[in-house]
Design a protein around this motif. Structure first.
Motif, mmCIF file in Angstrom:
data_model
loop_
_atom_site.group_PDB
_atom_site.id
_atom_site.type_symbol
_atom_site.label_atom_id
_atom_site.label_comp_id
_atom_site.label_asym_id
_atom_site.label_seq_id
_atom_site.Cartn_x
_atom_site.Cartn_y
_atom_site.Cartn_z
ATOM 1 N N PRO A 141 0.963 -1.108 -0.360
ATOM 2 C CA PRO A 141 0.196 -0.383 -0.257
ATOM 3 C C PRO A 141 0.896 1.068 0.038
ATOM 4 N N GLU A 142 2.119 1.460 1.130
ATOM 5 C CA GLU A 142 2.931 2.526 0.219
ATOM 6 C C GLU A 142 3.302 2.924 -1.021
ATOM 7 N N HIS A 143 2.975 1.749 -1.691
ATOM 8 C CA HIS A 143 3.324 2.365 -2.708
ATOM 9 C C HIS A 143 3.080 2.373 -4.166
ATOM 10 N N VAL A 144 2.221 1.515 -3.882
ATOM 11 C CA VAL A 144 1.009 0.994 -4.999
ATOM 12 C C VAL A 144 0.444 2.841 -5.542
ATOM 13 N N LEU A 145 -0.016 3.199 -4.029
ATOM 14 C CA LEU A 145 -0.368 4.615 -4.485
ATOM 15 C C LEU A 145 0.188 5.590 -5.157
ATOM 16 N N LEU A 146 1.452 6.061 -5.329
ATOM 17 C CA LEU A 146 1.999 6.626 -5.868
ATOM 18 C C LEU A 146 2.891 6.448 -7.390
ATOM 19 N N ALA A 147 2.538 4.428 -7.813
ATOM 20 C CA ALA A 147 2.818 4.430 -8.685
ATOM 21 C C ALA A 147 1.746 4.475 -9.514
ATOM 22 N N ALA A 148 0.644 4.777 -8.791
ATOM 23 C CA ALA A 148 -0.560 4.791 -9.698
ATOM 24 C C ALA A 148 -0.605 6.622 -10.041
ATOM 25 N N LEU A 149 -0.555 7.516 -9.137
ATOM 26 C CA LEU A 149 -0.114 8.640 -9.562
ATOM 27 C C LEU A 149 0.631 9.252 -10.047
ATOM 28 N N ASP A 150 1.185 7.770 -10.494
ATOM 29 C CA ASP A 150 3.126 8.895 -10.998
ATOM 30 C C ASP A 150 2.406 8.047 -12.255
ATOM 31 N N ALA A 151 1.719 7.281 -12.429
ATOM 32 C CA ALA A 151 0.758 6.388 -13.909
ATOM 33 C C ALA A 151 0.490 7.285 -15.319
ATOM 34 N N ARG A 152 0.951 6.915 -15.880
ATOM 35 C CA ARG A 152 0.679 8.301 -17.093
ATOM 36 C C ARG A 152 -0.294 7.732 -18.381
ATOM 37 N N ASP A 153 -1.070 6.088 -17.496
ATOM 38 C CA ASP A 153 -2.083 5.163 -18.226
ATOM 39 C C ASP A 153 -3.165 5.237 -17.024
ATOM 40 N N LEU A 154 -3.424 5.792 -15.709
ATOM 41 C CA LEU A 154 -4.160 6.009 -15.250
ATOM 42 C C LEU A 154 -5.954 6.316 -15.331
ATOM 43 N N ARG A 155 -6.964 5.626 -14.899
ATOM 44 C CA ARG A 155 -8.257 6.043 -15.711
ATOM 45 C C ARG A 155 -9.146 4.911 -14.537
ATOM 46 N N THR A 156 -10.667 5.665 -15.223
ATOM 47 C CA THR A 156 -11.515 5.371 -13.949
ATOM 48 C C THR A 156 -12.320 3.416 -15.016
ATOM 49 N N GLN A 157 -12.261 3.293 -13.568
ATOM 50 C CA GLN A 157 -13.192 2.378 -13.750
ATOM 51 C C GLN A 157 -14.960 2.150 -13.765
ATOM 52 N N ALA A 158 -15.657 1.323 -14.150
ATOM 53 C CA ALA A 158 -17.075 1.401 -12.874
ATOM 54 C C ALA A 158 -16.903 0.643 -11.729
ATOM 55 N N ASP A 159 -17.760 2.233 -11.252
ATOM 56 C CA ASP A 159 -17.677 1.403 -9.271
ATOM 57 C C ASP A 159 -17.927 0.518 -9.120
ATOM 58 N N THR A 160 -17.733 -0.623 -8.633
ATOM 59 C CA THR A 160 -18.184 -2.092 -8.156
ATOM 60 C C THR A 160 -18.708 -1.698 -6.373
ATOM 61 N N VAL A 161 -19.332 -2.940 -5.983
ATOM 62 C CA VAL A 161 -19.148 -3.127 -4.659
ATOM 63 C C VAL A 161 -18.890 -4.595 -3.910
ATOM 64 N N MET A 162 -17.605 -4.297 -3.058
ATOM 65 C CA MET A 162 -16.434 -5.641 -2.500
ATOM 66 C C MET A 162 -17.123 -4.965 -1.488
ATOM 67 N N GLN A 163 -17.119 -6.709 -1.261
ATOM 68 C CA GLN A 163 -17.022 -7.240 0.041
ATOM 69 C C GLN A 163 -18.140 -6.310 1.084
ATOM 70 N N GLU A 164 -19.887 -6.123 0.559
ATOM 71 C CA GLU A 164 -21.195 -5.375 0.677
ATOM 72 C C GLU A 164 -20.679 -3.977 0.032
ATOM 73 N N VAL A 165 -19.018 -3.585 0.345
ATOM 74 C CA VAL A 165 -19.187 -1.863 0.411
ATOM 75 C C VAL A 165 -19.146 -1.404 -0.737
ATOM 76 N N PRO A 166 -19.419 -0.605 -1.551
ATOM 77 C CA PRO A 166 -19.183 0.872 -2.293
ATOM 78 C C PRO A 166 -17.836 0.658 -2.377
ATOM 79 N N HIS A 167 -17.209 0.741 -4.374
ATOM 80 C CA HIS A 167 -15.646 0.892 -3.515
ATOM 81 C C HIS A 167 -15.588 1.775 -5.821
ATOM 82 N N HIS A 168 -14.907 2.557 -5.799
ATOM 83 C CA HIS A 168 -14.202 3.366 -6.686
ATOM 84 C C HIS A 168 -13.241 2.159 -7.283
#
Length: 504
Positions: A141-168
Motif C-alpha cells: 500500500p505504501e508504494h502502489v498509490l504513488l505508482a498510480a499517481l505517477d502512472a501515465r495511463d491512470l483511468r477510472t473503471q466502473a464503481d463496484t461493490v466489494m465486501q458489501e461496500v461501494p468502491h471506486h
C-alpha cells in the motif's frame, strides 16, 4: 462574439474551484486514498518500514486436490523495506506437515539481485524469486498509490461493490502488469490491488499464463508519524486463497544500514547466470544426466524434468508433458532423432501436479492426443483455455481444440512389445495419478508416487506402500520401476522400504 467570453468564464470558474474538482476522477480517487493513509507527502517521505508478523501459505499445487481444503505451511517473519532504493530483507521461519521444526531462511533483494542465506551460506536465487520480491514491494500500500499517481495511463473503471461496500475502481499499468485498485468509497482507504501478469520463470505459476492476483488489506491502524497501515494482508491467485499474513508490529522509518543489504560479488555473478536461464529453454538432455534406455525402444530423458519415450509400431508415445511448451518442443525433437521417421502419436499426462502439465499445450497446438485421468480432465481443460496474452505460446498464437482422451479405467495404448497399459492409481495420495505398465518388460512407470531422497531412502513411504498395493491390486509382476523423479530402480527397493517401516 460570445465564444471567447464563454471560454473565459469557464476558465475563471475552474480557477476558483479546488484542485481536486478540476482533476480527472481517477486521480482524485487515488489522492483521496493517499490522504486517508496519511497524505501523499507522508507517503513520499517514507524511507522504510520494518514489519514483523505471522502467516501461512496454502499449498495450492501440492495439496491432494485442486480444491479446498489445502495443505498449509506456517511462517513467522521479519522484513525490512528500503523504500528509497527498492531493497528488501526478509527473515522467515517455516513449519508444516513435512517440517517438524521451524526452518529459517533470509532472502534479500538489492540492486536487482535476489539471494538467500541457507544455513549460513548465501546463494543466488533466480528470476522467479526476483519477480516475487519485486512484486511484494511494488504492490504494497505504501508504494502502489504513488505508482498510480505517477502512472501515465491512470483511468477510472466502473464503481463496484466489494465486501458489501461501494468502491471506486482505477486502473493503470506497472511495467508489464495490468493493475486495478479498489478504493473504499466511504473511507478512501484501498481495499485491494488486483494484478494480471505472467510468471514465465516460475515452474508452478508459469503453467497458468496470465495469472490474476488479488491482494486485500484490512485491520488498518494509525502508526507513528500519522501513517495508516493495514495489519492483515490476503493474497488470492486465480480465485484461490494463496497467502495470508498478520502484521504484529510496524516500525516506520527504521534505521537502514547498507551492510544489511550487501550482496557478495560471487553471489551477484551467480544470480546473473541463473537469471539468464529460461524455463522455456530448459534442457531435455544434459551431459551430467544422459538419456537411459530402460528397455528396447523405451528411453528416459532425465532433463529438467524426466520424460519417457516409448516407441511403438505406429509411432512414439511420450509419457509426461512437463514444464513449458518449449520443453515439449525439444522433447519431440529428441524423439525424432532417436526414432527417425516415427511421429509422436500421443502424450500421457500422469498427474495433476502443475509442473507435470506445464508442457501439454504444445502437444495440443500440434494436434497430438493427450491422455489424462478422468479426475484431471477439468484441470487440463482449464490449462488449455488459460489466457496467455502477456507471454503467448504456440497455442495462444493459433488456438485449436484439445484432443483429450479421458482414462477412467485400465486402458491399453498401442500394440506389440512396447504396448502400454494406462492404470488409474485410485489411492489416497495417488488419487489423481496414472501409472503406465509395460507388461513385456515388467516395467512400471510410477508417476510422482515414488521419489528417492539423497540418502537413499524414499520420500513419504506411504506413497511407496500405495505403489506396492496398486501392483498387487492390478496383478502386475513388476521387475523395475521408473518415474518423473525416479531413475530405473529394482522393485525390491520399494518392498524393502515398505517392510522396514511396517516392522514394529
Amino acid at each position: 462574439m460570445r465564444t471567447p467570453l464563454l471560454l473565459s468564464a469557464v476558465a475563471a470558474l475552474l480557477l476558483t474551484l479546488p484542485a481536486s474538482a478540476a482533476e480527472p476522477p481517477a486521480l482524485a480517487h487515488v489522492r483521496a486514498a493517499a490522504e486517508a493513509m496519511g497524505g501523499e507527502a507522508r507517503l513520499r517521505a517514507l524511507t522504510g518500514l520494518r514489519l514483523r508478523g505471522v502467516g501461512h501459505w496454502n499449498l495450492l499445487e501440492q495439496s491432494e486436490r485442486p480444491t479446498p481444503p489445502f495443505l498449509v505451511m506456517y511462517e513467522q517473519f521479519e522484513e525490512v523495506r528500503d523504500l528509497r532504493r527498492g531493497r528488501l530483507s526478509q527473515k522467515s521461519e517455516s513449519r508444516g506437515m513435512v517440517m517438524d521444526e521451524w526452518k529459517g531462511v533470509t532472502m534479500l533483494l538489492a540492486d536487482g539481485v535476489a539471494a538467500a542465506d541457507f544455513q549460513g551460506k548465501w546463494r543466488p536465487l533466480g528470476a522467479a524469486q526476483l519477480q516475487d520480491m519485486q512484486e511484494r514491494l511494488a504492490f504494497a500500500p505504501e508504494h502502489v498509490l504513488l505508482a498510480a499517481l505517477d502512472a501515465r495511463d491512470l483511468r477510472t473503471q466502473a464503481d463496484t461493490v466489494m465486501q458489501e461496500v461501494p468502491h471506486h475502481v482505477v486502473a493503470f499499468h506497472q511495467d508489464r502488469a495490468s493493475v486495478r485498485l479498489f478504493i473504499n468509497a466511504r473511507t478512501g482507504l484501498p481495499t485491494a490491488v488486483e494484478t494480471v501478469d505472467a510468471h514465465p520463470e516460475d515452474p508452478f505459476w508459469s503453467v497458468w499464463g496470465d495469472v490474476r492476483t488479488v491482494l486485500s488489506f484490512q485491520a488498518w491502524t494509525l502508526e507513528s508519524g500519522g501513517l495508516r497501515y493495514p495489519r492483515h494482508w490476503e493474497w488470492a491467485r486465480n480465485g484461490q486463497p494463496h497467502h495470508s499474513v498478520t502484521v504484529t508490529a510496524v516500525t516506520v522509518d527504521p534505521p537502514l544500514a547498507d551492510a544489511d543489504f550487501a550482496v557478495a560479488d560471487e553471489v551477484k555473478q551467480g544470480f546473473e547466470a541463473r537469471r539468464a536461464r529460461k524455463l522455456d529453454e530448459a534442457p531435455v538432455v544434459r551431459p551430467e544426466a544422459p538419456p537411459v534406455e530402460v528397455a528396447p525402444g523405451v528411453v528416459q530423458l532425465p532433463g529438467a524434468r524426466n520424460v519417457a519415450l516409448v516407441a511403438q509400431d505406429d509411432g512414439v508415445v511420450v509419457v509426461e508433458g512437463p514444464l513449458a511448451s518449449g520443453y515439449s518442443a525439444r522433447v519431440m525433437d529428441e524423439a525424432a532423432k532417436r526414432f527417425p521417421g516415427m511421429k509422436v502419436k500421443a502424450v500421457v499426462s500422469t498427474s495433476d501436479a502443475w509442473p507435470h502439465i506445464g508442457g501439454l499445450r504444445e502437444y495440443v497446438a500440434r494436434g497430438i492426443p493427450v491422455y489424462v485421468l478422468d479426475l484431471n480432465r477439468a484441470l487440463v481443460e482449464r490449462l488449455v483455455a488459460a489466457p496467455r496474452t502477456v507471454v503467448p505460446d504456440a497455442l495462444a498464437r493459433k488456438p485449436r481444440a484439445a484432443k483429450l482422451q479421458v482414462v477412467d479405467a485400465r486402458r491399453v495404448l498401442g500394440t506389440g512389445k512396447n504396448r502400454l497399459e494406462i492404470v488409474p492409481v485410485r489411492t489416497e495420495t495417488g488419487e489423481r495419478m496414472l501409472f503406465a505398465w509395460l507388461p513385456e518388460h515388467r516395467l512400471l512407470y510410477t508417476s510422482d508416487l515414488v521419489q528417492p531422497q539423497p540418502d537413499g531412502t524414499f520420500f513419504n513411504v506411504q506413497q511407496v506402500d500405495e505403489t506396492v498395493e496398486v501392483a498387487a491390486r492390478e496383478k502386475l509382476p513388476v521387475s523395475q520401476v521408473f518415474g518423473m523423479h525416479l531413475k530405473p530402480t529394482d522393485w525390491s527397493a520399494l518392498t524393502t522400504a515398505v517392510d522396514k517401516v511396517r516392522k514394529p
